[in-house]
Design a protein around this motif. Structure first.
Motif, PDB file in Angstrom:
ATOM      1  N   ARG A 151     -17.098  22.439   0.254  1.00 47.06           N
ATOM      2  CA  ARG A 151     -18.047  21.135  -0.542  1.00 47.06           C
ATOM      3  C   ARG A 151     -19.545  21.421   0.115  1.00 47.06           C
ATOM      4  O   ARG A 151     -19.533  21.008   1.441  1.00 47.06           O
ATOM      5  CB  ARG A 151     -18.083  20.381  -1.270  1.00 47.06           C
ATOM      6  CG  ARG A 151     -17.833  19.035  -0.329  1.00 47.06           C
ATOM      7  CD  ARG A 151     -18.156  17.218  -0.834  1.00 47.06           C
ATOM      8  NE  ARG A 151     -19.811  17.479  -1.107  1.00 47.06           N
ATOM      9  CZ  ARG A 151     -20.124  16.705  -0.582  1.00 47.06           C
ATOM     10  NH1 ARG A 151     -19.547  16.666   0.828  1.00 47.06           N
ATOM     11  NH2 ARG A 151     -21.246  17.142  -0.576  1.00 47.06           N
ATOM     12  N   MET A 166     -20.706  27.034  -6.257  1.00 48.00           N
ATOM     13  CA  MET A 166     -20.146  25.478  -5.472  1.00 48.00           C
ATOM     14  C   MET A 166     -19.096  25.552  -5.788  1.00 48.00           C
ATOM     15  O   MET A 166     -18.791  25.305  -6.925  1.00 48.00           O
ATOM     16  CB  MET A 166     -21.931  24.223  -6.144  1.00 48.00           C
ATOM     17  CG  MET A 166     -21.828  23.333  -5.288  1.00 48.00           C
ATOM     18  SD  MET A 166     -21.392  22.881  -3.171  1.00 48.00           S
ATOM     19  CE  MET A 166     -23.171  23.868  -3.696  1.00 48.00           C
ATOM     20  N   THR A 219     -16.882  21.660  -5.906  1.00 50.44           N
ATOM     21  CA  THR A 219     -17.322  20.267  -5.700  1.00 50.44           C
ATOM     22  C   THR A 219     -15.434  19.588  -6.311  1.00 50.44           C
ATOM     23  O   THR A 219     -14.515  19.956  -6.203  1.00 50.44           O
ATOM     24  CB  THR A 219     -18.093  20.062  -6.221  1.00 50.44           C
ATOM     25  OG1 THR A 219     -18.973  18.667  -6.086  1.00 50.44           O
ATOM     26  CG2 THR A 219     -18.172  19.934  -8.126  1.00 50.44           C
ATOM     27  N   ASP A 270     -23.817  17.415  -4.295  1.00 56.52           N
ATOM     28  CA  ASP A 270     -23.767  19.020  -4.450  1.00 56.52           C
ATOM     29  C   ASP A 270     -24.132  19.156  -6.439  1.00 56.52           C
ATOM     30  O   ASP A 270     -24.948  20.304  -6.220  1.00 56.52           O
ATOM     31  CB  ASP A 270     -22.192  19.378  -5.106  1.00 56.52           C
ATOM     32  CG  ASP A 270     -21.416  19.653  -3.507  1.00 56.52           C
ATOM     33  OD1 ASP A 270     -21.978  18.865  -2.872  1.00 56.52           O
ATOM     34  OD2 ASP A 270     -19.878  18.725  -3.976  1.00 56.52           O
TER      35      ASP A 270
END
Ligand code: URA
Length: 284
Positions: free
Chosen positions: A224, A236, A238, A259
């Motif tokens: 992350r 991304m 997360t 994030d």
């Protein structure tokens, strides 16, 4: 399969797709009469006088009499709109065990021109019931995160790697993780969704979504905060909102929020001071 059932198996998914798209069907009285008179002999028997016993809910496979396909997934590249892709996905019978247990396919929801796609792992019971991803408890938390980012579910797109709820043994409640083989079978639908929408970036929610999307088997804590790529689109990774519900510590929430700030920066969206300071040390 008799011709009547075969016709139903073709027609019902198409009608469901039209219903989802809020399209109306215009049929002449004559066409309806013809349809009625073409029902199989058993269906046209006079009704029994006694009240029928209440029936348990009928799963989609039983309603549709669908014979699951063992053919490889058709090439989806000729499908160029999200609506057409949705219609095709709703009729998918690639995974016999999931067809037998699902209420329906959970295709995804949001803006066909979204610049951001959130990707989860698979529908749970609530999503399977409502036909929409992330509507249960974890989904409500995701919606809060999306709103805090200054956007909305309608402006972005939300989908799962697996489009059907993973089946559970009879009488067992709860959800199970999708299997890698199930996600691999289903991935062409998500891949085509992404190709059609062409977002600027994506968020993979949790380790299972990461594994299904990128084939990466690493803890979220390690990946992350860094950008990965899927078909040249930045991703991304997360924590899944369900993890935040289990682990209520501010430090984990803050990581997800950091994030999301990276995602907003990548999208070129303005970030307010309030958003930047959402989880300052004083919030603990
Ligand atoms: N969890 C997911 O990963 N997807 C959903 O749609 C709901 C919960």
């Amino acid at each position: 399969m008799d011709p009547f059932q075969a016709g139903l198996a073709e027609t019902i998914p198409a009608l469901k797709a039209m219903k989802l798209q809020k399209k109306t069907v215009v049929a002449s009285r004559r066409a309806l009469e013809t349809l009625r008179s073409s029902q199989p002999a058993q269906a046209s028997q006079p009704a029994k006088p006694s009240q029928p016993a209440p029936q348990p809910p009928v799963k989609e496979a039983e309603r549709m009499h669908v014979k699951p396909s063992s053919q490889p997934m058709a090439d989806l590249s000729s499908i160029t709109t999200l609506d057409a892709l949705r219609s095709a996905a709703l009729a998918c019978t690639k995974c016999p065990h999931l067809v037998a247990s699902r209420n329906g396919v959970v295709f995804g929801v949001g803006n066909p021109k979204a610049d951001l796609i959130f990707v989860g792992e698979a529908p749970g019971a609530d999503e399977d019931e409502q036909g929409e991803p992330f509507v249960g408890r974890a989904g409500q938390l995701l919606t809060k995160i999306i709103l805090a980012m200054g956007t909305s579910r309608e402006e972005i797109f939300i989908a799962n790697v697996l489009k059907c709820r993973p089946d559970m043994p009879d009488g067992v409640s709860g959800n199970r993780k999708p299997k890698p083989s199930e996600m691999e079978t289903c991935l062409p639908w998500l891949r085509r969704q992404i190709e059609i929408i062409q977002p600027k970036c994506m968020v993979a929610l949790g380790a299972t979504a990461l594994e299904g999307l990128l084939g990466v088997n690493e803890p979220i804590g390690k990946l992350r905060g860094h950008w990965l790529e899927f078909q040249k689109i930045p991703v991304m990774v997360t924590y899944h909102p369900a993890y935040l519900l289990r682990n209520q510590s501010i430090s984990e929430k803050r990581k997800v929020w950091e994030d999301m700030l990276l995602v907003l920066e990548r999208l070129g969206r303005p970030i307010s001071e309030k958003q930047r300071r959402f989880f300052t040390a004083s919030a603990e």
